[in-house]
Write a protein that holds these residues in place. Structure first.
Motif, mmCIF file in Angstrom:
data_model
loop_
_atom_site.group_PDB
_atom_site.id
_atom_site.type_symbol
_atom_site.label_atom_id
_atom_site.label_comp_id
_atom_site.label_asym_id
_atom_site.label_seq_id
_atom_site.Cartn_x
_atom_site.Cartn_y
_atom_site.Cartn_z
ATOM 1 N N GLY A 42 71.049 54.499 11.031
ATOM 2 C CA GLY A 42 71.156 55.519 12.067
ATOM 3 C C GLY A 42 69.822 55.900 12.690
ATOM 4 O O GLY A 42 69.776 56.526 13.739
ATOM 5 N N GLN A 43 68.714 55.493 12.054
ATOM 6 C CA GLN A 43 67.379 55.816 12.585
ATOM 7 C C GLN A 43 66.800 54.696 13.435
ATOM 8 O O GLN A 43 65.834 54.911 14.158
ATOM 9 N N ALA A 44 67.327 53.496 13.302
ATOM 10 C CA ALA A 44 66.854 52.364 14.112
ATOM 11 C C ALA A 44 68.066 51.543 14.518
ATOM 12 O O ALA A 44 69.114 51.589 13.857
ATOM 13 N N SER A 45 67.944 50.789 15.602
ATOM 14 C CA SER A 45 69.076 49.992 16.079
ATOM 15 C C SER A 45 69.387 48.834 15.150
ATOM 16 O O SER A 45 70.552 48.508 14.940
ATOM 17 N N ALA A 46 68.332 48.214 14.625
ATOM 18 C CA ALA A 46 68.572 47.048 13.779
ATOM 19 C C ALA A 46 67.388 46.769 12.885
ATOM 20 O O ALA A 46 66.239 47.052 13.230
ATOM 21 N N VAL A 47 67.693 46.221 11.712
ATOM 22 C CA VAL A 47 66.699 45.673 10.795
ATOM 23 C C VAL A 47 67.057 44.200 10.619
ATOM 24 O O VAL A 47 68.158 43.878 10.163
ATOM 25 N N VAL A 48 66.143 43.325 11.027
ATOM 26 C CA VAL A 48 66.397 41.893 10.853
ATOM 27 C C VAL A 48 65.310 41.322 9.949
ATOM 28 O O VAL A 48 64.130 41.574 10.140
ATOM 29 N N GLY A 49 65.729 40.557 8.949
ATOM 30 C CA GLY A 49 64.798 40.011 7.975
ATOM 31 C C GLY A 49 64.193 38.699 8.430
ATOM 32 O O GLY A 49 64.855 37.882 9.083
ATOM 33 N N THR A 50 62.920 38.524 8.075
ATOM 34 C CA THR A 50 62.247 37.232 8.259
ATOM 35 C C THR A 50 61.456 36.939 6.982
ATOM 36 O O THR A 50 61.440 37.735 6.052
ATOM 37 N N HIS A 51 60.827 35.786 6.930
ATOM 38 C CA HIS A 51 59.901 35.347 5.870
ATOM 39 C C HIS A 51 60.507 34.322 4.918
ATOM 40 O O HIS A 51 59.807 33.398 4.515
ATOM 41 N N THR A 52 61.781 34.463 4.532
ATOM 42 C CA THR A 52 62.298 33.495 3.558
ATOM 43 C C THR A 52 62.844 32.230 4.228
ATOM 44 O O THR A 52 63.167 31.263 3.540
ATOM 45 N N HIS A 53 62.964 32.241 5.537
ATOM 46 C CA HIS A 53 63.185 31.046 6.365
ATOM 47 C C HIS A 53 64.602 30.470 6.320
ATOM 48 O O HIS A 53 65.013 29.818 7.266
ATOM 49 N N ASP A 54 65.335 30.611 5.242
ATOM 50 C CA ASP A 54 66.679 30.030 5.186
ATOM 51 C C ASP A 54 67.661 31.103 5.674
ATOM 52 O O ASP A 54 67.767 32.174 5.071
ATOM 53 N N PRO A 55 68.392 30.840 6.758
ATOM 54 C CA PRO A 55 69.174 31.916 7.377
ATOM 55 C C PRO A 55 70.337 32.380 6.517
ATOM 56 O O PRO A 55 70.953 31.604 5.798
ATOM 57 N N THR A 56 70.630 33.681 6.614
ATOM 58 C CA THR A 56 71.861 34.197 6.021
ATOM 59 C C THR A 56 72.913 34.265 7.119
ATOM 60 O O THR A 56 72.619 34.572 8.265
ATOM 61 N N GLN A 57 74.132 33.984 6.759
ATOM 62 C CA GLN A 57 75.164 33.749 7.759
ATOM 63 C C GLN A 57 75.610 35.021 8.457
ATOM 64 O O GLN A 57 75.749 35.060 9.665
ATOM 65 N N ARG A 58 75.863 36.062 7.666
ATOM 66 C CA ARG A 58 76.511 37.236 8.231
ATOM 67 C C ARG A 58 75.503 38.274 8.702
ATOM 68 O O ARG A 58 74.414 38.400 8.170
ATOM 69 N N GLY A 59 75.941 39.049 9.700
ATOM 70 C CA GLY A 59 75.251 40.268 10.059
ATOM 71 C C GLY A 59 76.204 41.418 9.835
ATOM 72 O O GLY A 59 77.423 41.227 9.818
ATOM 73 N N HIS A 60 75.677 42.617 9.626
ATOM 74 C CA HIS A 60 76.510 43.783 9.360
ATOM 75 C C HIS A 60 76.064 44.928 10.242
ATOM 76 O O HIS A 60 74.862 45.159 10.383
ATOM 77 N N VAL A 61 77.021 45.644 10.810
ATOM 78 C CA VAL A 61 76.680 46.902 11.467
ATOM 79 C C VAL A 61 76.982 48.013 10.471
ATOM 80 O O VAL A 61 78.127 48.194 10.046
ATOM 81 N N LEU A 62 75.953 48.731 10.049
ATOM 82 C CA LEU A 62 76.089 49.767 9.022
ATOM 83 C C LEU A 62 76.771 51.003 9.619
ATOM 84 O O LEU A 62 76.857 51.147 10.849
ATOM 85 N N PRO A 63 77.276 51.897 8.768
ATOM 86 C CA PRO A 63 78.085 53.023 9.278
ATOM 87 C C PRO A 63 77.375 53.877 10.324
ATOM 88 O O PRO A 63 78.004 54.394 11.241
ATOM 89 N N GLY A 64 76.061 54.024 10.226
ATOM 90 C CA GLY A 64 75.315 54.845 11.174
ATOM 91 C C GLY A 64 74.919 54.122 12.452
ATOM 92 O O GLY A 64 74.259 54.710 13.313
ATOM 93 N N GLY A 65 75.277 52.826 12.555
ATOM 94 C CA GLY A 65 74.994 52.079 13.783
ATOM 95 C C GLY A 65 73.797 51.148 13.719
ATOM 96 O O GLY A 65 73.437 50.517 14.717
ATOM 97 N N THR A 66 73.177 51.045 12.552
ATOM 98 C CA THR A 66 72.055 50.106 12.400
ATOM 99 C C THR A 66 72.599 48.713 12.094
ATOM 100 O O THR A 66 73.344 48.536 11.129
ATOM 101 N N GLY A 67 72.220 47.756 12.914
ATOM 102 C CA GLY A 67 72.582 46.364 12.648
ATOM 103 C C GLY A 67 71.662 45.785 11.595
ATOM 104 O O GLY A 67 70.479 46.137 11.521
#
Ligand SMILES: [Fe+2]
Ligand SMILES: [Fe+2]
Length: 262
Positions: free
Chosen positions: A170-195
């Protein structure tokens, strides 16, 4: 778009940028390029960016470039951190460059890059990152983040990334991870609206472990051998892959959809 690995991948991505923007009607394109080039012989701090890589991506239309533990690698680092489109990790004691950038146009987007202490490597050239959660509390105290804000969280642990995203939901639009290089398949929209996406995945050649390069240094480290004595990184030789998602963000700053593109 996740960590670009190597000059060839940067060129390949640059050639696709215009088409991707048109096809998906993209407002802003943010690319993590911390592995854009092999910049030196030391395998643990020789994998950053060059001026040529940065220019290639920006001239293709990339709006902001983020980094991580390799943001300080290579001989061009002072020039690279001085680019107005460059976003280096914010949670460090570092005078050079910026860790927060607000893009302004028909829409606005604030881009923040954070480096988890878990992504720190022995002998790394980067300044030491501060712990994530206290850093985030300082950032929100110092900056007005109302409106779309996306965080590139450069870190090792999926649980840490997920916990961080949930803690600031709810404090930011999205948190996207980087660094481990192998992609994770799913994305989630959290209850407060943060992707949330655990890992965007690297942009580069597949093969070996999927990291975009020959993993011999990590294998040596696993075996307790002196990986610093090995030659510089060599890149993987499989097909080129794009690690990327599209975030739909409403004007109030909530993520409404996450779509992975390849
Ligand atoms: Fe990386
Ligand atoms: Fe990294």
């Amino acid at each position: 778009m996740g960590d670009v690995v190597g000059e060839e991948a940067a060129g390949w991505l640059a050639d696709r940028i215009g088409q991707l923007r048109d096809e998906h009607e993209l407002d802003w394109i943010v690319v993590n390029a911390e592995n854009g080039a092999v910049t030196g012989p030391n395998p643990m701090d020789g994998f950053g960016m060059t001026v040529e890589i940065v220019d290639t991506l920006l001239e293709a239309g990339v709006d902001a470039i983020t980094g991580g533990n390799h943001s300080w690698d290579g001989p061009d680092v002072d020039k690279i951190l001085a680019y107005p489109q460059m976003v280096r990790p914010l949670n460090l004691d570092e005078e050079r460059g910026q860790g927060l950038l607000t893009l302004r146009g028909n829409t606005t987007l604030t881009v923040i890059n954070l480096l988890s202490p878990t992504a720190e490597l022995p002998g790394m050239a980067a300044p030491k990152p501060h712990p994530l959660w206290p850093s985030w509390q300082e950032i929100t105290a110092e900056h007005d983040l109302t409106g779309p804000t996306v965080i590139d969280l450069h870190g090792e642990s999926p649980w840490e990334k997920a916990s961080f995203a949930a803690a600031l939901d709810g404090q930011a639009s999205a948190v996207v991870g980087t660094h481990t290089h192998d992609p994770t398949q799913r994305g989630h929209v959290l209850p407060g609206g943060t992707g949330y996406v655990t890992e965007l995945g690297m942009t580069g050649r597949l093969g070996h472990t999927g990291g975009g390069f020959d993993p011999m240094h990590f294998v040596a480290k696993m075996r307790g051998e002196d990986y610093t004595a090995l030659p510089a990184y060599t890149l993987a030789k499989g097909p080129l892959a794009l690690g990327a998602v599209i975030l739909d963000i409403d004007p109030a700053g909530a993520t409404t959809a996450i779509t992975r593109i390849a």
